[in-house]
Motif scaffolding. Structure first.
Motif, PDB file in Angstrom:
ATOM      1  N   ASN A  26      12.807   0.439  21.358  1.00 48.57           N
ATOM      2  CA  ASN A  26      13.449   1.229  20.419  1.00 48.57           C
ATOM      3  C   ASN A  26      14.105   0.002  19.498  1.00 48.57           C
ATOM      4  N   THR A  45       5.165   3.322   6.972  1.00 47.02           N
ATOM      5  CA  THR A  45       4.228   4.420   7.227  1.00 47.02           C
ATOM      6  C   THR A  45       2.833   4.261   6.650  1.00 47.02           C
ATOM      7  N   GLU A  60      -0.815  10.281  16.473  1.00 47.24           N
ATOM      8  CA  GLU A  60       0.367  10.629  17.661  1.00 47.24           C
ATOM      9  C   GLU A  60       0.818   9.260  17.674  1.00 47.24           C
ATOM     10  N   THR A  63       3.210   8.912  14.874  1.00 48.46           N
ATOM     11  CA  THR A  63       4.453   9.432  15.128  1.00 48.46           C
ATOM     12  C   THR A  63       5.535   8.793  15.860  1.00 48.46           C
ATOM     13  N   ALA A  64       4.927   8.250  17.067  1.00 46.72           N
ATOM     14  CA  ALA A  64       5.730   7.757  18.170  1.00 46.72           C
ATOM     15  C   ALA A  64       6.339   6.456  17.534  1.00 46.72           C
ATOM     16  N   THR A  65       5.508   5.781  16.962  1.00 45.89           N
ATOM     17  CA  THR A  65       6.002   4.576  16.211  1.00 45.89           C
ATOM     18  C   THR A  65       7.222   4.805  15.346  1.00 45.89           C
ATOM     19  N   LYS A  67       9.298   7.266  15.314  1.00 47.71           N
ATOM     20  CA  LYS A  67      10.371   7.809  16.061  1.00 47.71           C
ATOM     21  C   LYS A  67      11.103   6.620  16.651  1.00 47.71           C
ATOM     22  N   ASN A  68      10.307   5.385  17.098  1.00 48.35           N
ATOM     23  CA  ASN A  68      11.028   4.310  17.710  1.00 48.35           C
ATOM     24  C   ASN A  68      12.108   3.474  16.682  1.00 48.35           C
ATOM     25  N   SER A  70      15.196   3.088  14.035  1.00 48.90           N
ATOM     26  CA  SER A  70      16.227   3.687  13.443  1.00 48.90           C
ATOM     27  C   SER A  70      16.409   2.643  12.276  1.00 48.90           C
TER      28      SER A  70
END
Length: 302
Positions: A26, A45, A60, A63-65, A67-68, A70
């Motif tokens: 995270n 990106t 996938e 997307t996961a990367t 999402k991790n 902030s």
């Protein structure tokens, strides 16, 4: 370790955030500038898309990367639950002192504080905190998602446990960590910057031109990039700052930066990031910029 805070969203910061997030951590990416954070996410990106095109990762995984990760402009909030903070701000000792003093105040007692500095003393940085045993250097190489090396720099008071944990964490990022001691420039820049400086001196003395110097080092020494092009890529201001750290740290005139390098930085010709350095990048490509000036000087000495 699970929660990582990365301070600074520039080239190194967004690359470090990318590397941690891709390995399931995270990540809170921090910058004082919201626009810089948005640019960093766009860069991450774009780099993930390149990895997809090369079949390194899947859609996938991209997307996961993302999402991790902030983004945050409030350092205190971003670091409140951090297990590890990696500072990747400007290579300026006063800025780093200010950041580490604040981190020491807002981070939990267990938090490890790491700096991505390429030359500044970890011992000096640790001295402004009350947790010198938990301060360490993690010098990633650019571009971070691709380059395997991490220089892990032990300050004078860095504990064995913290050093071991950072070595293991680096391996979990699929990097190859190398432990080094706290000397100006560490290993990479103590060797690299005098070579770049000598290339600038060679150019300034009229021994050969920009392209000729870079070609000799690429073909003769099997370097993937010539020293003058590499200097442009690193940033001539960064090279100058590191040389000054080496000169001040060792008190040895052999690290004195070439006057040509000083003049180019003063003129704002910093390399790729400014569009001009030893080469011209303003058109989107790479063209010689100093060729004619130094060709005249070389011909005059023949």
């Amino acid at each position: 370790m699970k929660n990582i805070t990365v301070i600074g969203s520039g080239t190194m910061g967004n690359g470090i955030a990318h590397a941690f997030a891709q390995c399931g951590y995270n990540v809170n990416l921090v910058d004082i500038n919201e626009a810089a954070l948005q640019k960093a996410i766009a860069t991450i990106t774009k780099n993930l898309d390149r990895q997809i095109q090369k079949a390194v990762i899947t859609e996938e995984a991209k997307t996961a990367t993302l999402k991790n990760i902030s983004i945050q402009t409030d350092l205190a909030k971003a670091a409140a639950n951090a297990d590890l903070v990696v500072e990747a701000a400007s290579e300026n000792i006063d800025i780093k002192f200010k950041i580490f003093k604040q981190l020491d105040e807002v981070c939990p007692p267990h938090t490890i504080l790491a700096s991505n500095t390429s030359s500044i003393s970890i011992t000096q940085i640790a001295a402004v905190t009350k947790r010198a045993d938990k301060v360490i250097g993690m010098h990633f190489m650019n571009p971070v998602p691709i380059m395997k090396l991490v220089e892990v720099i032990r300050g004078y008071s860095t504990s064995d446990a913290v050093c071991d944990l950072i070595m293991e964490t680096s391996k979990k990022l699929h990097k190859i960590p190398v432990e080094v001691n706290d000397f100006p420039g560490f290993v990479a820049n103590k060797i690299l910057m005098p070579m770049i400086n000598e290339a600038v001196i060679t150019l300034n003395e009229g021994v050969a031109g920009v392209e000729e110097i870079d070609t000799v080092m690429k073909l003769g020494m099997a370097h993937p990039m010539g020293p003058l092009q590499l200097a442009d890529f690193i940033g001539l201001d960064v090279c100058l700052n590191i040389l000054r750290v080496l000169q001040d740290g060792f008190g040895n005139p052999k690290y004195a930066p070439c006057p040509l390098l000083i003049n180019m930085v003063t003129a704002g010709h910093l390399g790729v990031k400014s569009g001009k350095g030893f080469y011209d990048y303003s058109s989107g490509g790479k063209e010689l910029i100093l060729a004619d000036r130094f060709k005249k000087k070389i011909n005059a000495t023949v």
